[in-house]
Design an enzyme around this catalytic site. Structure first.
Site, PDB file in Angstrom:
ATOM      1  NE  ARG A  26      41.153  32.518  45.268  1.00 44.00           N
ATOM      2  CZ  ARG A  26      41.827  32.835  43.970  1.00 44.00           C
ATOM      3  NH1 ARG A  26      41.963  34.332  43.783  1.00 44.00           N
ATOM      4  NH2 ARG A  26      42.242  31.913  43.192  1.00 44.00           N
ATOM      5  CG  ASP A 110      44.728  39.050  37.979  1.00 43.73           C
ATOM      6  OD1 ASP A 110      43.653  39.483  38.553  1.00 43.73           O
ATOM      7  OD2 ASP A 110      44.694  37.889  37.442  1.00 43.73           O
TER       8      ASP A 110
END
Length: 183
Positions: A26, A110
């Site tokens: 990303r 995460d």
């Protein structure tokens, strides 16, 4: 980038995250730098263009303070929303900075912290799948598990980006820089 200059307050940088195999994951275009030091970079994304590995593009919806460190295996995104601040914490390699971008390896795990304080560990299945696919070393696995503990401790102790005034301070600083640029 030790020899070349660090970006200064108000500069814009690109952020690139990669996967363990070196593939681009990303890209964030034009993150404004709010502070740099030897080990930290604090920035903000505000309607920033994000490009996914498949070429899909989208724009961040709300301002988000981003925190990167050269020694910790995580980075922290504090999203400023109408209902309060949500944190998205990526378990990732410490950043490196070159002329092209701030770069790190995203390790899938995460931790999300909601405005009410609820914490959630996300993507453990994705981490496990990639660990097997790309043969993460036992050392990487150990480092990441230790840094999850450090991160959870920061959250519970309200340290660093989780401290009470942190987001307000850096969002105010961003507004001052933006207003100065528009004079």
């Amino acid at each position: 980038m030790r020899n070349s200059r660090l970006p200064r307050e108000g500069d814009y940088i690109t952020i690139k995250s990669y996967k363990h195999d070196g593939s681009l994951h990303r890209t964030w275009r034009e993150t404004m730098v709010l502070k740099t030091s030897e080990n930290e970079i604090i920035g903000i994304n505000d309607h920033t263009v994000v490009i996914e590995d498949d070429g899909r593009r989208w724009v961040t919806r709300e301002p988000a303070i981003v925190y990167f460190h050269r020694k910790y295996w995580f980075n922290i995104v504090a999203m400023i929303r109408d209902n309060g601040v949500s944190y998205y914490c990526n378990l990732a390699s410490p950043f490196v900075l070159d002329k092209e971008a701030l770069k790190y390896i995203d390790y899938d795990l995460d931790i999300k912290v909601y405005p009410d304080g609820e914490k959630r560990l996300l993507d453990a299945d994705e981490y496990q799948a990639h660990r097997e696919k790309w043969n993460y070393s036992n050392e990487v696995d150990f480092i990441l598990s230790e840094h999850v503990k450090i991160l959870v401790d920061w959250i519970q102790q309200q340290e660093g980006p989780f401290s009470k005034g942190y987001v307000d301070l850096w969002y105010r600083r961003y507004q001052e820089i933006k207003n100065r640029a528009h004079r």
